[in-house]
Design a protein around this motif. Structure first.
Motif, PDB file in Angstrom:
ATOM      1  N   ASP A 170       5.083   5.169   3.307  1.00 38.73           N
ATOM      2  CA  ASP A 170       4.626   6.565   3.428  1.00 38.73           C
ATOM      3  C   ASP A 170       5.806   7.438   3.828  1.00 38.73           C
ATOM      4  O   ASP A 170       6.802   6.947   4.372  1.00 38.73           O
ATOM      5  CB  ASP A 170       3.504   6.660   4.487  1.00 38.73           C
ATOM      6  N   ALA A 171       5.666   8.739   3.556  1.00 37.09           N
ATOM      7  CA  ALA A 171       6.654   9.706   4.039  1.00 37.09           C
ATOM      8  C   ALA A 171       6.333  10.116   5.467  1.00 37.09           C
ATOM      9  O   ALA A 171       7.197  10.604   6.181  1.00 37.09           O
ATOM     10  CB  ALA A 171       6.654  10.936   3.140  1.00 37.09           C
TER      11      ALA A 171
ATOM     12  N   HIS B 190      -4.652   5.078  -2.471  1.00 37.73           N
ATOM     13  CA  HIS B 190      -5.971   5.706  -2.342  1.00 37.73           C
ATOM     14  C   HIS B 190      -5.762   7.159  -1.929  1.00 37.73           C
ATOM     15  O   HIS B 190      -5.274   7.440  -0.843  1.00 37.73           O
ATOM     16  CB  HIS B 190      -6.773   4.941  -1.272  1.00 37.73           C
ATOM     17  N   HIS B 191      -6.062   8.078  -2.863  1.00 33.33           N
ATOM     18  CA  HIS B 191      -5.863   9.512  -2.631  1.00 33.33           C
ATOM     19  C   HIS B 191      -4.405   9.843  -2.339  1.00 33.33           C
ATOM     20  O   HIS B 191      -4.088  10.510  -1.354  1.00 33.33           O
ATOM     21  CB  HIS B 191      -6.803  10.015  -1.522  1.00 33.33           C
TER      22      HIS B 191
ATOM     23  N   GLN C 169       0.853  -1.191   0.000  1.00 34.02           N
ATOM     24  CA  GLN C 169       0.000   0.000   0.000  1.00 34.02           C
ATOM     25  C   GLN C 169       0.892   1.244   0.000  1.00 34.02           C
ATOM     26  O   GLN C 169       1.768   1.387   0.854  1.00 34.02           O
ATOM     27  CB  GLN C 169      -0.919   0.055   1.227  1.00 34.02           C
TER      28      GLN C 169
ATOM     29  N   ASP D  62       9.968   8.270   0.129  1.00 32.37           N
ATOM     30  CA  ASP D  62       9.344   9.331  -0.657  1.00 32.37           C
ATOM     31  C   ASP D  62       8.882   8.725  -1.981  1.00 32.37           C
ATOM     32  O   ASP D  62       9.695   8.220  -2.769  1.00 32.37           O
ATOM     33  CB  ASP D  62      10.384  10.439  -0.886  1.00 32.37           C
TER      34      ASP D  62
ATOM     35  N   GLY E  64       1.103   5.184   0.685  1.00 28.45           N
ATOM     36  CA  GLY E  64       0.418   6.316   1.317  1.00 28.45           C
ATOM     37  C   GLY E  64      -0.762   5.938   2.187  1.00 28.45           C
ATOM     38  O   GLY E  64      -1.862   6.466   1.989  1.00 28.45           O
ATOM     39  N   PRO E  65      -0.590   5.086   3.186  1.00 24.66           N
ATOM     40  CA  PRO E  65      -1.733   4.721   4.045  1.00 24.66           C
ATOM     41  C   PRO E  65      -2.252   5.887   4.883  1.00 24.66           C
ATOM     42  O   PRO E  65      -3.410   5.895   5.274  1.00 24.66           O
ATOM     43  CB  PRO E  65      -1.153   3.629   4.962  1.00 24.66           C
TER      44      PRO E  65
ATOM     45  N   HIS F 129      -0.778  13.722  -5.391  1.00 18.48           N
ATOM     46  CA  HIS F 129       0.266  14.481  -4.695  1.00 18.48           C
ATOM     47  C   HIS F 129       1.611  14.357  -5.408  1.00 18.48           C
ATOM     48  O   HIS F 129       2.581  14.974  -4.981  1.00 18.48           O
ATOM     49  CB  HIS F 129       0.445  13.946  -3.265  1.00 18.48           C
ATOM     50  N   LEU F 130       1.682  13.526  -6.434  1.00 21.49           N
ATOM     51  CA  LEU F 130       2.989  13.241  -7.043  1.00 21.49           C
ATOM     52  C   LEU F 130       3.201  14.102  -8.292  1.00 21.49           C
ATOM     53  O   LEU F 130       2.276  14.291  -9.085  1.00 21.49           O
ATOM     54  CB  LEU F 130       3.079  11.752  -7.399  1.00 21.49           C
TER      55      LEU F 130
ATOM     56  N   ASN G 257      -5.145   4.412   7.559  1.00 28.77           N
ATOM     57  CA  ASN G 257      -5.394   3.283   6.661  1.00 28.77           C
ATOM     58  C   ASN G 257      -4.299   2.217   6.631  1.00 28.77           C
ATOM     59  O   ASN G 257      -4.190   1.458   5.670  1.00 28.77           O
ATOM     60  CB  ASN G 257      -5.651   3.800   5.239  1.00 28.77           C
TER      61      ASN G 257
HETATM   62  C1  LIG Z   1      -4.597  12.259   1.502  1.00 32.71           C
HETATM   63  S1  LIG Z   1      -3.578  11.105   2.332  1.00 32.71           S
HETATM   64  C2  LIG Z   1      -4.411   9.590   1.919  1.00 32.71           C
HETATM   65  C3  LIG Z   1      -4.334   8.609   3.039  1.00 32.71           C
HETATM   66  C4  LIG Z   1      -5.095   7.307   2.809  1.00 32.71           C
HETATM   67  N1  LIG Z   1      -4.568   6.565   1.703  1.00 32.71           N
HETATM   68  C5  LIG Z   1      -6.562   7.577   2.664  1.00 32.71           C
HETATM   69  O1  LIG Z   1      -7.136   7.248   1.629  1.00 32.71           O
HETATM   70  O2  LIG Z   1      -7.176   8.102   3.603  1.00 32.71           O
HETATM   71  C6  LIG Z   1      -2.128  11.042   1.302  1.00 32.71           C
HETATM   72  C7  LIG Z   1      -1.045  10.177   1.881  1.00 32.71           C
HETATM   73  O3  LIG Z   1      -0.003  10.065   0.898  1.00 32.71           O
HETATM   74  C8  LIG Z   1       1.246  10.334   1.531  1.00 32.71           C
HETATM   75  N2  LIG Z   1       2.134  10.938   0.539  1.00 32.71           N
HETATM   76  C9  LIG Z   1       1.871  11.991  -0.266  1.00 32.71           C
HETATM   77  N3  LIG Z   1       2.945  12.299  -1.001  1.00 32.71           N
HETATM   78  C10 LIG Z   1       3.910  11.405  -0.658  1.00 32.71           C
HETATM   79  C11 LIG Z   1       5.255  11.208  -1.060  1.00 32.71           C
HETATM   80  N4  LIG Z   1       5.849  11.980  -1.979  1.00 32.71           N
HETATM   81  N5  LIG Z   1       5.955  10.206  -0.507  1.00 32.71           N
HETATM   82  C12 LIG Z   1       5.379   9.405   0.422  1.00 32.71           C
HETATM   83  N6  LIG Z   1       4.123   9.551   0.870  1.00 32.71           N
HETATM   84  C13 LIG Z   1       3.393  10.545   0.336  1.00 32.71           C
HETATM   85  C14 LIG Z   1       0.936  11.290   2.666  1.00 32.71           C
HETATM   86  O4  LIG Z   1       1.938  11.264   3.667  1.00 32.71           O
HETATM   87  C15 LIG Z   1      -0.403  10.759   3.142  1.00 32.71           C
HETATM   88  O5  LIG Z   1      -0.236   9.759   4.091  1.00 32.71           O
END
Ligand SMILES: C[S@@+](CC[C@H](N)C(=O)[O-])C[C@H]1O[C@@H](n2cnc3c(N)ncnc32)[C@H](O)[C@@H]1O
Length: 221
Positions: free
Chosen positions: A55-56, A86-87, A39, A68, A41-42, A91-92, A46
């Motif tokens: 996750d970061a 998921h969501h 998974q 990252d 970005g939990p 962000h990327l 999640n």
């Molecule tokens: C909006 S949250 C979504 C959390 C979960 N998946 C949900 O659906 O509720 C986005 C997640 O992606 C992670 N994330 C975003 N950009 C990231 C990156 N460049 N590297 C690692 N994690 C990242 C954030 O830390 C965060 O935990």
């Protein structure tokens, strides 16, 4: 939600360390068998036991690999049977690079289930002037344009707009096949892989889902 400046400072400082951590994990610790469930970005709520959660943010959430996701994923080639985000991908900064690397990590026949803010429905609701569909997160806006902007860009956290045809184009271009939109909500073509994920998904609007969910396969050999 962290202020944008704080987040940028975090990635500036922690980015190089996460890069090394991801590389070390991939080189030294990532399992070699082809049956991993991953998974990306939990977040805070999640975390999924039995999956490798990347996750970061390991400060307010929980993860197994601190990395990252803007960098190559911390997994060996052809070792992942199920990948889930998921969501996260909105962000990327480079979706093509992300999907190319996700494809690399999957084993032949492996599946990526990916979801994010539903640009197709948001555009439709904007055109229909249906204010009630939009949510007040992260900001409450009174105009339909403000609500649309708030949903799509999330205070500048989101870098792109996700529509089905755009994601299909990218996924096809890197080799994915059997690309399908999951609808109604809580639907999967691979229950043996993604049942854990469905329990975490919060979508309730079957007709006009806020989350665009897609599943796609790496071709079996
Ligand atoms: C909006 S949250 C979504 C959390 C979960 N998946 C949900 O659906 O509720 C986005 C997640 O992606 C992670 N994330 C975003 N950009 C990231 C990156 N460049 N590297 C690692 N994690 C990242 C954030 O830390 C965060 O935990």
């Amino acid at each position: 939600m962290l202020r944008r400046g704080v987040k940028e400072a975090f990635y500036r400082v922690a980015g190089p360390v996460m890069k090394v951590n991801g590389l070390l994990y991939r080189g030294l610790r990532a399992p070699r068998n082809g049956d991993l469930k991953v998974q990306l970005g939990p977040g805070q709520r999640n975390y999924m036991p039995g999956w490798i959660n990347v996750d970061a943010n390991k400060f307010t959430g929980k993860c197994d690999v601190w990395a990252d996701l803007r960098n190559p994923l911390p997994f060996r080639t052809g070792t992942v049977s199920a990948m889930y985000s998921h969501h996260v991908i909105e962000h990327l900064p480079d979706l093509l690079a992300h999907f190319r690397d996700a494809y690399r990590c999957l084993r032949p026949g492996g599946v990526y289930r990916v979801g994010g803010p539903n640009g197709d429905v948001a555009i439709r609701k904007f055109v229909d002037q249906d204010e009630s569909w939009f949510i007040d997160y992260p900001d409450a806006r009174s105009s339909i344009g403000g609500k649309f902007e708030n949903f799509i860009f999330c205070r500048g956290e989101h870098l792109t707009i996700l529509t089905y045809s755009y994601l299909e184009e990218i996924m096809k271009s890197v080799g994915f096949v059997s690309i399908r939109r999951c609808a109604p909500v809580k639907e999967t073509n691979y229950p043996h892989l993604f049942n854990d994920c469905l329990a975490k998904e919060w979508e309730t609007d079957d007709a006009f889902p806020h989350t665009l969910l897609i599943e796609a396969e790496k071709p079996a050999i």
